[in-house]
Design a protein around this motif. Structure first.
Motif, PDB file in Angstrom:
ATOM      1  N   SER A   1       0.820  -1.205   0.000  1.00  0.00           N
ATOM      2  CA  SER A   1       0.000   0.000   0.000  1.00  0.00           C
ATOM      3  C   SER A   1       0.864   1.270   0.000  1.00  0.00           C
ATOM      4  O   SER A   1       2.078   1.216  -0.214  1.00  0.00           O
ATOM      5  CB  SER A   1      -0.973  -0.033   1.183  1.00  0.00           C
ATOM      6  N   VAL A   2       0.246   2.417   0.239  1.00  0.00           N
ATOM      7  CA  VAL A   2       0.952   3.698   0.118  1.00  0.00           C
ATOM      8  C   VAL A   2       1.987   3.823   1.233  1.00  0.00           C
ATOM      9  O   VAL A   2       1.674   3.695   2.422  1.00  0.00           O
ATOM     10  CB  VAL A   2      -0.030   4.884   0.158  1.00  0.00           C
ATOM     11  N   THR A   3       3.224   4.054   0.834  1.00  0.00           N
ATOM     12  CA  THR A   3       4.372   4.085   1.737  1.00  0.00           C
ATOM     13  C   THR A   3       5.202   5.330   1.458  1.00  0.00           C
ATOM     14  O   THR A   3       5.366   5.724   0.310  1.00  0.00           O
ATOM     15  CB  THR A   3       5.245   2.829   1.510  1.00  0.00           C
ATOM     16  N   GLU A   4       5.724   5.954   2.517  1.00  0.00           N
ATOM     17  CA  GLU A   4       6.569   7.138   2.348  1.00  0.00           C
ATOM     18  C   GLU A   4       8.034   6.724   2.265  1.00  0.00           C
ATOM     19  O   GLU A   4       8.510   5.911   3.048  1.00  0.00           O
ATOM     20  CB  GLU A   4       6.372   8.116   3.501  1.00  0.00           C
ATOM     21  N   LEU A   5       8.743   7.322   1.312  1.00  0.00           N
ATOM     22  CA  LEU A   5      10.165   7.081   1.119  1.00  0.00           C
ATOM     23  C   LEU A   5      10.942   8.358   1.393  1.00  0.00           C
ATOM     24  O   LEU A   5      10.455   9.457   1.142  1.00  0.00           O
ATOM     25  CB  LEU A   5      10.442   6.641  -0.317  1.00  0.00           C
ATOM     26  N   GLN A   6      12.176   8.192   1.860  1.00  0.00           N
ATOM     27  CA  GLN A   6      13.089   9.316   1.996  1.00  0.00           C
ATOM     28  C   GLN A   6      13.956   9.363   0.736  1.00  0.00           C
ATOM     29  O   GLN A   6      14.564   8.359   0.353  1.00  0.00           O
ATOM     30  CB  GLN A   6      13.966   9.156   3.240  1.00  0.00           C
ATOM     31  N   LEU A   7      13.984  10.517   0.110  1.00  0.00           N
ATOM     32  CA  LEU A   7      14.721  10.655  -1.135  1.00  0.00           C
ATOM     33  C   LEU A   7      16.191  10.975  -0.878  1.00  0.00           C
ATOM     34  O   LEU A   7      16.527  11.682   0.075  1.00  0.00           O
ATOM     35  CB  LEU A   7      14.104  11.740  -2.005  1.00  0.00           C
ATOM     36  N   SER A   8      17.051  10.454  -1.732  1.00  0.00           N
ATOM     37  CA  SER A   8      18.469  10.796  -1.706  1.00  0.00           C
ATOM     38  C   SER A   8      18.668  12.197  -2.274  1.00  0.00           C
ATOM     39  O   SER A   8      17.721  12.833  -2.751  1.00  0.00           O
ATOM     40  CB  SER A   8      19.250   9.790  -2.564  1.00  0.00           C
ATOM     41  N   THR A   9      19.881  12.669  -2.250  1.00  0.00           N
ATOM     42  CA  THR A   9      20.176  13.979  -2.845  1.00  0.00           C
ATOM     43  C   THR A   9      19.751  14.006  -4.310  1.00  0.00           C
ATOM     44  O   THR A   9      19.118  14.970  -4.772  1.00  0.00           O
ATOM     45  CB  THR A   9      21.673  14.298  -2.720  1.00  0.00           C
ATOM     46  N   LYS A  10      20.075  12.950  -5.043  1.00  0.00           N
ATOM     47  CA  LYS A  10      19.680  12.878  -6.449  1.00  0.00           C
ATOM     48  C   LYS A  10      18.173  12.770  -6.582  1.00  0.00           C
ATOM     49  O   LYS A  10      17.561  13.407  -7.447  1.00  0.00           O
ATOM     50  CB  LYS A  10      20.349  11.678  -7.124  1.00  0.00           C
ATOM     51  N   GLY A  11      17.552  11.975  -5.716  1.00  0.00           N
ATOM     52  CA  GLY A  11      16.099  11.840  -5.763  1.00  0.00           C
ATOM     53  C   GLY A  11      15.388  13.155  -5.490  1.00  0.00           C
ATOM     54  O   GLY A  11      14.391  13.482  -6.148  1.00  0.00           O
ATOM     55  N   LYS A  12      15.904  13.915  -4.534  1.00  0.00           N
ATOM     56  CA  LYS A  12      15.302  15.219  -4.235  1.00  0.00           C
ATOM     57  C   LYS A  12      15.369  16.142  -5.443  1.00  0.00           C
ATOM     58  O   LYS A  12      14.426  16.889  -5.728  1.00  0.00           O
ATOM     59  CB  LYS A  12      16.014  15.864  -3.038  1.00  0.00           C
ATOM     60  N   LYS A  13      16.481  16.076  -6.163  1.00  0.00           N
ATOM     61  CA  LYS A  13      16.635  16.917  -7.340  1.00  0.00           C
ATOM     62  C   LYS A  13      15.659  16.503  -8.439  1.00  0.00           C
ATOM     63  O   LYS A  13      15.019  17.355  -9.081  1.00  0.00           O
ATOM     64  CB  LYS A  13      18.065  16.837  -7.855  1.00  0.00           C
ATOM     65  N   LEU A  14      15.506  15.197  -8.641  1.00  0.00           N
ATOM     66  CA  LEU A  14      14.639  14.721  -9.718  1.00  0.00           C
ATOM     67  C   LEU A  14      13.164  14.959  -9.427  1.00  0.00           C
ATOM     68  O   LEU A  14      12.397  15.328 -10.321  1.00  0.00           O
ATOM     69  CB  LEU A  14      14.871  13.226  -9.971  1.00  0.00           C
ATOM     70  N   PHE A  15      12.760  14.715  -8.162  1.00  0.00           N
ATOM     71  CA  PHE A  15      11.341  14.753  -7.833  1.00  0.00           C
ATOM     72  C   PHE A  15      10.897  16.060  -7.198  1.00  0.00           C
ATOM     73  O   PHE A  15       9.699  16.298  -7.020  1.00  0.00           O
ATOM     74  CB  PHE A  15      10.983  13.575  -6.922  1.00  0.00           C
ATOM     75  N   GLY A  16      11.842  16.917  -6.837  1.00  0.00           N
ATOM     76  CA  GLY A  16      11.491  18.224  -6.309  1.00  0.00           C
ATOM     77  C   GLY A  16      10.879  18.199  -4.932  1.00  0.00           C
ATOM     78  O   GLY A  16      10.086  19.077  -4.583  1.00  0.00           O
ATOM     79  N   SER A  17      11.226  17.195  -4.115  1.00  0.00           N
ATOM     80  CA  SER A  17      10.698  17.091  -2.758  1.00  0.00           C
ATOM     81  C   SER A  17      11.674  16.289  -1.909  1.00  0.00           C
ATOM     82  O   SER A  17      12.642  15.717  -2.428  1.00  0.00           O
ATOM     83  CB  SER A  17       9.321  16.411  -2.763  1.00  0.00           C
ATOM     84  N   ASP A  18      11.434  16.250  -0.596  1.00  0.00           N
ATOM     85  CA  ASP A  18      12.307  15.492   0.296  1.00  0.00           C
ATOM     86  C   ASP A  18      11.857  14.047   0.448  1.00  0.00           C
ATOM     87  O   ASP A  18      12.658  13.171   0.789  1.00  0.00           O
ATOM     88  CB  ASP A  18      12.347  16.143   1.683  1.00  0.00           C
ATOM     89  N   THR A  19      10.556  13.808   0.246  1.00  0.00           N
ATOM     90  CA  THR A  19       9.993  12.465   0.392  1.00  0.00           C
ATOM     91  C   THR A  19       9.116  12.155  -0.810  1.00  0.00           C
ATOM     92  O   THR A  19       8.773  13.043  -1.595  1.00  0.00           O
ATOM     93  CB  THR A  19       9.156  12.349   1.677  1.00  0.00           C
TER      94      THR A  19
END
Length: 255
Positions: free
Chosen positions: A138-156
């Motif tokens: 089901s719906v789960t929160e992830l913590q984004l890496s530095t690269k992930g934050k850049k790609l998705f524009g958010s921290d999670t």
């Protein structure tokens, strides 16, 4: 993240590694239809045809049903109830095909979702297997890496999950995108060549409710895990945001 600019439609081949459960299949006619619906919502109000030309290829029962790499720009490998680490002919062929896509050196982009993420990991030589920490559903929160934050524009990032198998490490040359306490490897970017996520951006409340119900009935999920999933199944998630990142990757527009 900026808008998606498609000078011409991307030719996307969706490799279907499973068949949806009956209610979902009746509505979407395969996982190709599920992903087509996701991408349609992700580019709205634009017409999807301006961004993508989609073909679907079921690779379980038709192991030779692969696209000609000269006729596509990107390949997406879907999720599956099967395990990506198994030594089965159709799975081994899928790993080989993923390696063939990677060998185009970015001319054909590779996208992996859940089982597809694991297949790409296996194609890149990293261990795939069962997570001793158990299921994510089901719906789960992830913590984004530095690269992930850049790609998705958010921290999670919030995403539907339905897996127990995992990729254990980040492949050589790739950058991790996200993780959490249950699964540290929730996706990666191999610059210009591949992008993956462990979760299911294409899933919805209705789709996951059907899967949770069957897996509870068959004893795959216990009552506590089923109820936990149902408690979160209607929560908002970032599936459309992830789909837009996939499109930017396929068009060579990721920073």
């Amino acid at each position: 993240m900026g808008s998606i600019v498609s000078p011409k439609p991307i030719r996307l081949a969706i490799l279907e590694a499973d068949t949806p459960l009956p209610n979902t299949n009746a509505k979407f006619h395969g996982y190709g239809g599920v992903f087509t619906d996701l991408f349609r919502r992700a580019v709205a109000p634009d017409d999807l045809d301006a961004h993508l030309t989609i073909t679907t290829h079921h690779v379980v029962e038709k192991p030779d049903n692969y696209p000609d790499l000269g006729s596509v720009d990107a390949v997406l490998i879907s999720g599956s109830k099967h395990s990506a680490y198994l030594d089965e002919p159709w799975i081994n062929r899928l790993v080989e095909f993923a390696q063939e896509v990677l060998a185009t050196n970015g001319r054909v982009k590779l996208i992996g979702v859940c089982f597809g993420h694991q297949i790409v990991g296996r194609a890149l030589g990293v261990k795939v297997g069962v997570n001793e920490k158990g299921w994510e559903v089901s719906v789960t929160e992830l913590q984004l890496s530095t690269k992930g934050k850049k790609l998705f524009g958010s921290d999670t990032l919030k995403i539907h999950q339905m897996h127990r198998d995992i990729v254990f490490t980040t492949p050589e040359g790739a950058e991790p995108l996200a993780g959490n306490d249950v699964c540290s490897q929730q996706g990666f970017l191999l610059p210009e060549k591949a992008i993956t996520v462990q979760g299911h951006p294409e899933f919805s409340e209705t789709i996951v409710t059907e899967i949770l119900g069957l897996r509870r009935e068959t004893g795959i999920l216990n009552e506590d895990l089923y109820q936990s999933g149902m408690d979160r199944v209607a929560k908002e998630h970032d599936g459309e945001k992830i789909a837009r990142v996939f499109l930017k990757f396929a068009t060579g527009q990721l920073d």
